[in-house]
Structures are given as structure tokens and as C-alpha cells.
Enzyme design. Structure first.
Site, PDB file in Angstrom:
ATOM      1  N   TRP A 156       0.847  -1.192  -0.236  1.00 37.89           N
ATOM      2  CA  TRP A 156      -0.037  -0.135   0.029  1.00 37.89           C
ATOM      3  C   TRP A 156       1.025   1.375   0.047  1.00 37.89           C
ATOM      4  CZ3 TRP A 156       1.739   2.702   4.194  1.00 37.89           C
ATOM      5  CH2 TRP A 156       2.413   1.661   5.216  1.00 37.89           C
ATOM      6  N   LYS A 180      -2.364  -8.194  -7.925  1.00 35.53           N
ATOM      7  CA  LYS A 180      -3.303  -8.266  -6.442  1.00 35.53           C
ATOM      8  C   LYS A 180      -2.797  -7.253  -5.593  1.00 35.53           C
ATOM      9  CE  LYS A 180      -4.453  -9.442  -2.211  1.00 35.53           C
ATOM     10  NZ  LYS A 180      -4.183  -7.887  -1.711  1.00 35.53           N
ATOM     11  N   GLY A 233       6.651  -6.287  -0.213  1.00 37.78           N
ATOM     12  CA  GLY A 233       5.793  -6.341   0.839  1.00 37.78           C
ATOM     13  C   GLY A 233       6.585  -6.794   2.248  1.00 37.78           C
ATOM     14  N   SER A 234       6.162  -7.335   3.052  1.00 38.14           N
ATOM     15  CA  SER A 234       6.794  -7.839   4.205  1.00 38.14           C
ATOM     16  C   SER A 234       7.683  -9.028   4.173  1.00 38.14           C
ATOM     17  CB  SER A 234       5.879  -7.992   5.406  1.00 38.14           C
ATOM     18  OG  SER A 234       4.759  -9.121   5.048  1.00 38.14           O
ATOM     19  N   GLU A 255      10.809  -8.191  -3.223  1.00 36.97           N
ATOM     20  CA  GLU A 255      11.514  -6.999  -2.900  1.00 36.97           C
ATOM     21  C   GLU A 255      10.434  -6.805  -1.301  1.00 36.97           C
ATOM     22  OE1 GLU A 255      13.195  -4.916  -4.386  1.00 36.97           O
ATOM     23  OE2 GLU A 255      12.729  -5.471  -6.489  1.00 36.97           O
ATOM     24  N   CYS A 289      10.188   1.380   2.289  1.00 42.65           N
ATOM     25  CA  CYS A 289      11.188   0.373   2.767  1.00 42.65           C
ATOM     26  C   CYS A 289      12.395   0.842   2.933  1.00 42.65           C
ATOM     27  CB  CYS A 289      10.858  -0.881   1.758  1.00 42.65           C
ATOM     28  SG  CYS A 289      11.008  -0.273   0.017  1.00 42.65           S
ATOM     29  N   GLU A 386      12.430  -2.852  11.366  1.00 51.27           N
ATOM     30  CA  GLU A 386      11.907  -1.822  10.796  1.00 51.27           C
ATOM     31  C   GLU A 386      10.766  -1.275  11.604  1.00 51.27           C
ATOM     32  OE1 GLU A 386       9.815  -3.295   7.468  1.00 51.27           O
ATOM     33  OE2 GLU A 386      10.577  -1.698   6.075  1.00 51.27           O
TER      34      GLU A 386
HETATM   35  P1  NAP Z   1       2.257  -7.333   3.520  1.00 48.87           P
HETATM   36  O1  NAP Z   1       1.578  -7.345   4.628  1.00 48.87           O
HETATM   37  O2  NAP Z   1       3.329  -8.358   3.203  1.00 48.87           O
HETATM   38  O3  NAP Z   1       1.509  -7.016   2.243  1.00 48.87           O
HETATM   39  C1  NAP Z   1       1.954  -6.862   0.945  1.00 48.87           C
HETATM   40  C2  NAP Z   1       0.969  -7.557  -0.076  1.00 48.87           C
HETATM   41  O4  NAP Z   1       0.961  -8.842   0.316  1.00 48.87           O
HETATM   42  C3  NAP Z   1      -0.344  -6.976   0.041  1.00 48.87           C
HETATM   43  O5  NAP Z   1      -1.109  -7.042  -1.208  1.00 48.87           O
HETATM   44  C4  NAP Z   1      -1.211  -8.003   1.028  1.00 48.87           C
HETATM   45  O6  NAP Z   1      -2.427  -8.193   0.494  1.00 48.87           O
HETATM   46  C5  NAP Z   1      -0.244  -9.264   0.109  1.00 48.87           C
HETATM   47  N1  NAP Z   1      -0.319 -10.536   1.135  1.00 48.87           N
HETATM   48  C6  NAP Z   1      -0.545 -10.654   2.431  1.00 48.87           C
HETATM   49  N2  NAP Z   1      -0.495 -12.013   2.781  1.00 48.87           N
HETATM   50  C7  NAP Z   1      -0.421 -12.444   1.716  1.00 48.87           C
HETATM   51  C8  NAP Z   1      -0.671 -13.987   1.410  1.00 48.87           C
HETATM   52  N3  NAP Z   1      -0.588 -14.807   2.439  1.00 48.87           N
HETATM   53  N4  NAP Z   1      -0.665 -14.338   0.098  1.00 48.87           N
HETATM   54  C9  NAP Z   1      -0.303 -13.581  -0.919  1.00 48.87           C
HETATM   55  N5  NAP Z   1      -0.429 -12.289  -0.676  1.00 48.87           N
HETATM   56  C10 NAP Z   1      -0.429 -11.729   0.719  1.00 48.87           C
HETATM   57  O7  NAP Z   1       3.041  -5.928   3.442  1.00 48.87           O
HETATM   58  P2  NAP Z   1       2.674  -4.588   3.974  1.00 48.87           P
HETATM   59  O8  NAP Z   1       2.451  -4.383   5.391  1.00 48.87           O
HETATM   60  O9  NAP Z   1       1.503  -4.125   3.036  1.00 48.87           O
HETATM   61  O10 NAP Z   1       3.864  -3.537   3.444  1.00 48.87           O
HETATM   62  C11 NAP Z   1       4.956  -3.234   4.131  1.00 48.87           C
HETATM   63  C12 NAP Z   1       6.000  -3.809   3.958  1.00 48.87           C
HETATM   64  O11 NAP Z   1       6.414  -4.008   2.520  1.00 48.87           O
HETATM   65  C13 NAP Z   1       7.459  -3.459   4.762  1.00 48.87           C
HETATM   66  O12 NAP Z   1       8.123  -4.471   5.245  1.00 48.87           O
HETATM   67  C14 NAP Z   1       8.196  -2.625   3.600  1.00 48.87           C
HETATM   68  O13 NAP Z   1       9.409  -2.714   3.849  1.00 48.87           O
HETATM   69  C15 NAP Z   1       7.642  -3.918   2.598  1.00 48.87           C
HETATM   70  N6  NAP Z   1       8.093  -2.959   1.294  1.00 48.87           N
HETATM   71  C16 NAP Z   1       9.334  -3.340   0.496  1.00 48.87           C
HETATM   72  C17 NAP Z   1       9.600  -2.465  -0.674  1.00 48.87           C
HETATM   73  C18 NAP Z   1      10.679  -3.130  -1.542  1.00 48.87           C
HETATM   74  O14 NAP Z   1      11.016  -2.797  -2.471  1.00 48.87           O
HETATM   75  N7  NAP Z   1      11.698  -3.851  -0.807  1.00 48.87           N
HETATM   76  C19 NAP Z   1       8.629  -1.813  -1.186  1.00 48.87           C
HETATM   77  C20 NAP Z   1       7.680  -1.269  -0.258  1.00 48.87           C
HETATM   78  C21 NAP Z   1       7.320  -1.970   0.991  1.00 48.87           C
HETATM   79  P3  NAP Z   1      -3.470  -7.504   1.885  1.00 48.87           P
HETATM   80  O15 NAP Z   1      -3.230  -6.095   2.045  1.00 48.87           O
HETATM   81  O16 NAP Z   1      -4.640  -7.833   1.438  1.00 48.87           O
HETATM   82  O17 NAP Z   1      -3.151  -8.318   3.070  1.00 48.87           O
END
Ligand code: NAP
Length: 485
Positions: A156, A180, A233-234, A255, A289, A386
Site C-alpha cells: 500500500w 493483487k 511487501g513484508s 522486494e 522500505c 523496521e
Molecule cells: P504485506 O502485509 O506483506 O502485504 C503486501 C502484499 O501482500 C499485500 O497486497 C497483501 O495483501 C499481500 N499478502 C498478504 N498476505 C498474503 C498471502 N498470504 N499471500 C499472498 N499475498 C499476501 O506488507 P505491507 O504491510 O502491506 O507492506 C509493508 C512492508 O512492505 C514493509 O516491510 C516494507 O518494507 C515492505 N516494502 C518493501 C519494498 C521493497 O521494494 N523492498 C517496497 C515497499 C514496501 P493484503 O493487503 O490484502 O493483506
């Protein structure tokens, strides 16, 4: 309805070139993190609808990948131009749905557009090779071919750019995609789908499914049709996807989370370092991130850096991102506020000093004050994970060896920043920091032409740049024998 929310037909996702509701009529709400208002309801899709999106992407694949790269590039260019034409409405929507200040939202629309323009060109440069042969009667060639149907799972915090950075590369390479987006920012993803449709991208090439992350994720991961998954994501979800990908042996790009050190060496330009620290820490209220998460300041500069940094932080305004002069919008939700609060309390309880801010902001709900902590130690939570919030912890160091060891002592390896005027030290630090991106004398680094990505638990694969498109191709080796016989 607000003009900025009118991108898509209500309650619908984009599958196979059509705007469709959930099979069971299920919906969830997109919520403004600044006010708590419901902006719109979107379909809460699950396994069945995801399966139809995968099938649509599979049907669209052979036509899309057989087109020339320049033809695919024209679609991407048109798509990018439409982002420009709708820049202000897209920025307003982003601020409403995600919270970042309008100025940053406008910046993100341009950033998202830059990936579409970049990959519109890059597809035409997917050259192969001719290898000097091991025998006189054969010729050896290498071709790069589209991987196939891709699943693109995005967070997001940059809801436009994280999609276009993946989608631009995938489509340019000849792949089709199911996107997604995150639960918190579905409207931004659907707005992109609407503009992709308007750009004439053929049906099925680009699909968006919003809804149940676990059901959608499992369907994408268990499908043999989906050959590639790109996830931002995470780290926890990234690790889950690695294990789920095993059964169908998918290609993955991940990522994941970061925990960036920001090092100010004894020979740094202090004003430059303070400006870089503000940019790196407080953009998107600390929810990037690549945000600096730990500030290591040489002991000879520590007091003056802390004083000037606190002064600059005191000039930052917290408020609704739609208001002029807002520098920090809300955090994405209450859980994010609670994590910031937890990090401050833990540090304070263990002896850190709160030099500025330190608590929830009077703007209410999801707002947190920009915060500066002094005398932070390795044992405190904030130096171990983080934060994803607007908190800057300051740590003293006395030698290069010490600071490099402490900067590297984390499982993460996304971005690292340092300030130094000594060219020898610049290259030494560049060599010794175990990170995918090392940034000297600047607080920002992301752009379409540079490779973005991490090492260690921050993931693998690169996005943007000439390397990003390689994540979406397979290398095929062709031997032509019987030559001259
Ligand atoms: P997240 O909870 O991992 O969610 C990321 C995406 O994965 C969302 O679309 C989420 O959907 C989906 N997701 C969650 N559970 C899943 C599953 N079991 N199977 C498939 N998809 C699933 O991360 P976040 O809290 O939104 O984002 C923050 C994290 O992203 C931070 O750790 C940040 O450092 C990292 N990030 C990394 C980068 C990079 O380029 N390295 C860039 C931006 C952010 P829902 O939202 O519907 O749960």
C-alpha cells in the site's frame, strides 16, 4: 461522489477486459486513513475469481507475446501518457486512500509513469546472443522469451509505482499479468486498470483482483499456469510465498523489508547530511522500505547533528495530506501508530532521550509526531526491526570499523546511506556495506533507470533499469547443427 474517486465503475474489479463484481456479491471498504471515512466499496474476491483472472491472462498470452516489442511499447507509452493526463485526479485519489501529502502523491504519479515510459523502450532491447561454437558444424544462439503469466502482488505504501514497476517490465517482455494490490489501496490499483483499458491494452493482458489475500495468494501460488510471481511487501509474507512456490517451481522476485542505516562520518557536510536525513526518514511519514531506520552519527558531530536535525524536524507540519503545507500525513492504520508508539516507549524505558515529538499527534486517529530519539542503544527494539513510522533514532559511533559492523549486523540488506567527503572512504563503504543499494551523500535514490532491490532477508531480484525486465524472461538456448554437411 468526489471527482477523484470516479475512475472505475463501482464495486467492480477488472478481469478479462470487463468490470466484474464478486461472484458472491462480497465487498470490502477502502478507508481514508486521515479521516476514517469510507471512500468506496470494492469486490472482495477469492479463489474462483482469481482462477478466472489467471485463465484470462493465459488466453491473452499468445497474442500479446507474439506482437513486436515496439508495438507493446506503444501501449505502455500511451498508458503512461494517460497517467500524465490524469495526474491531479490520480494524486488526489492517492492522498485520500493512502494518506501521503499531495505533493508526494503528484511525485508518485510521475514516478509510476516513469516505469511505463522506461519499459516501453526497454522491451525493444531484449537482445539475445550468438555464442562462438564449440564445433564447426553448429551454431549456438541464446534467446530471451517471455516467462508467461505473472502474478504481481503489491503493498500500500506506493500503490501506483509498485504496480507499474512490475507491470511495465512484465508487459514489455511479452508476459500477461494478474495484479493483487494491498487491501488498503484497491482504488489506486483499479484506477490504473481503467487507464490501461483506455490505453487499449488487449483484454486479459492486465487483470486486477482485490480481496482475500490468503485465498487469492494460494490460488496464484498453486497455479501451474502462473510461471512468475513478483512480490513487494513484508519479509514474513515473502518467506511464505517462497515456500508456496516450491510445488510449481515458480520464478520469484521479492522486494521485502528494510532496516536502513544512515551514517554520518566525521568528514561529512553537516547541512547536506541533515537535509538528506529529513528526506530519507520522513517521506511518506517514514513508511518506505528504503527509509533510514537507524542514524549512526560520528561522536565528533553528534551534538551539532542532533541540534540541527531537531530544528528541521520542528518545521514539519502534520495533518491531512490534502491540506497545503502538510509534510506528514497519517500512518496507514492504527496498528502502524501502535508500532511507532511501542518503539518509542521501549527506547525511552531503556534510557533513550526523546529530543523531539514522541507521541500520537493532536491531528488525531492515525497521526504520529515526527520524532527524534537520542542516545539509542543496540538493545532497543528500534535498532533491531523496521519501524515504518516517523521516528529517527540517533546512535553515536567512533570508528569506521565499528559503524560498518553495526550497520551490517541485521538480517536485512535493502538500502544503506552514508555521508562522507573522502573519496577513499566512499568506495570502502560502498564495498563493505552488505546492501543491495548504497547511497553516498544523498537521501533519495529511486528512479526508473537504476536497479532497485535487496540482499539477505530483504529479498532477491531487481526492478527498474535494464535488469528489471530480465526478471520476466527465460533464457532459451538454440543449437543449430548440421551446418556445412
Ligand atoms: P504485506 O502485509 O506483506 O502485504 C503486501 C502484499 O501482500 C499485500 O497486497 C497483501 O495483501 C499481500 N499478502 C498478504 N498476505 C498474503 C498471502 N498470504 N499471500 C499472498 N499475498 C499476501 O506488507 P505491507 O504491510 O502491506 O507492506 C509493508 C512492508 O512492505 C514493509 O516491510 C516494507 O518494507 C515492505 N516494502 C518493501 C519494498 C521493497 O521494494 N523492498 C517496497 C515497499 C514496501 P493484503 O493487503 O490484502 O493483506
Amino acid at each position: 461522489m468526489d471527482k477523484s474517486l470516479e475512475f472505475t465503475p463501482p464495486h467492480r474489479c477488472y478481469i478479462d477486459g470487463a468490470w466484474v463484481e464478486s461472484d458472491k456479491g462480497l465487498r470490502f471498504s477502502s478507508i481514508d486513513p486521515a479521516t476514517g471515512d469510507i471512500l468506496a466499496e470494492v469486490p472482495d474476491l477469492g479463489a474462483l475469481e482469481t482462477q478466472s483472472a489467471i485463465s484470462a491472462a493465459a488466453r491473452a498470452l499468445s497474442d500479446w507475446r507474439s506482437r513486436t516489442a515496439s508495438e507493446r511499447g506503444l501501449f505502455l507509452r500511451r498508458f503512461g501518457e494517460l497517467l500524465g493526463d490524469h495526474k491531479e485526479s490520480l494524486a488526489q485519489l492517492l492522498t485520500r486512500e493512502q494518506g501521503k501529502p499531495l505533493l508526494e502523491s503528484r511525485g508518485e504519479v510521475s514516478y509510476a509513469q516513469s516505469f511505463l515510459f522506461w519499459f516501453a523502450e526497454e522491451g525493444a532491447r531484449l537482445y539475445g546472443d550468438i555464442i562462438p561454437s564449440h564445433t564447426i558444424d553448429a551454431r549456438l544462439l541464446v534467446m530471451k522469451q517471455a516467462v508467461g503469466v505473472c502474478a504481481l502482488i503489491t503493498p500500500w505504501n506506493f500503490p501506483y509505482a509498485m504496480i507499474t514497476r512490475k507491470l511495465g517490465a512484465a508487459l514489455a517482455a511479452g508476459c500477461t499479468a494478474v495484479v493483487k494490490p494491498a487491501e488498503q489501496t484497491p482504488l489506486c490499483a483499479l484506477a490504473l486498470a481503467r487507464l490501461g483499458e483506455e490505453a487499449g491494452i488487449p483484454r486479459g493482458v492486465f487483470n486486477v483482483v482485490t480481496g482475500d489475500a490468503q485465498a487469492i495468494g494460494k490460488t496464484l501460488m498453486s497455479s501451474d499456469i502462473v510461471r512468475k510471481v513478483s512480490f513487494t511487501g513484508s519479509t514474513d509474507v515473502g518467506k511464505l510465498l517462497i515456500s508456496q512456490s516450491a510445488a510449481t517451481v515458480k520464478k520469484l522476485s521479492l522486494e521485502l523489508g528494510g532496516h536502513a542505516p544512515f551514517i554520518v562520518c566525521e568528514d561529512a557536510d553537516l547541512d547536506e547530511a541533515v537535509s538528506g536525513a529529513i528526506l530519507s526518514k520522513f517521506r511518506n511519514s517514514g513508511q518506505t522500505c528504503v527509509c533510514a531506520n537507524r542514524f549512526y552519527i560520528h561522536e565528533s558531530l553528534y551534538d551539532s547533528f542532533a541540534e540541527r536535525f531537531a530544528e528541521k524536524i520542528s518545521e514539519l507540519n502534520v495533518g491531512n495530506g490534502l491540506l497545503p503545507n502538510t509534510h506528514l500525513g497519517p500512518l496507514i492504520d492504527l496498528a502502524a501508530v501502535e508500532k511507532s508508539e511501542r518503539h518509542v516507549c521501549d527506547a525511552r524505558d531503556k534510557g533513550a532521550k526523546v529530543l523531539f515529538g514522541g507521541s500520537r499527534d493532536k491531528a488525531g486517529g492515525n497521526f504520529f509526531q515526527p520524532t527524534l530519539l537520542g542516545e539509542v542503544e543496540d538493545s532497543m527494539q528500534i535498532l533491531q526491526e523496521e519501524t515504518f513510522g516517523p521516528i529517527a533514532p540517533l546512535v553515536r559511533f567512533s570508528s569506521d570499523e565499528e559503524v560498518l559492523r553495526r550497520a551490517n549486523s541485521t538480517p536485512y540488506g535493502l538500502a544503506a546511506y552514508f555521508y562522507s567527503r573522502d573519496v577513499g572512504r566512499v568506495f570502502q563503504f560502498a564495498d563493505d556495506l552488505d546492501y543491495g543499494m548504497v547511497i553516498a551523500n544523498s537521501g533519495v535514490s529511486s528512479n526508473a533507470c537504476a536497479p532497485f532491490g535487496g540482499v539477505k532477508h530483504s529479498g532477491y531480484g531487481r526492478e527498474g533499469s535494464k535488469y528489471g525486465i530480465l526478471e520476466y524472461v527465460d533464457i532459451k538456448y538454440l543449437l543449430v547443427g548440421g551446418i556445412g554437411s
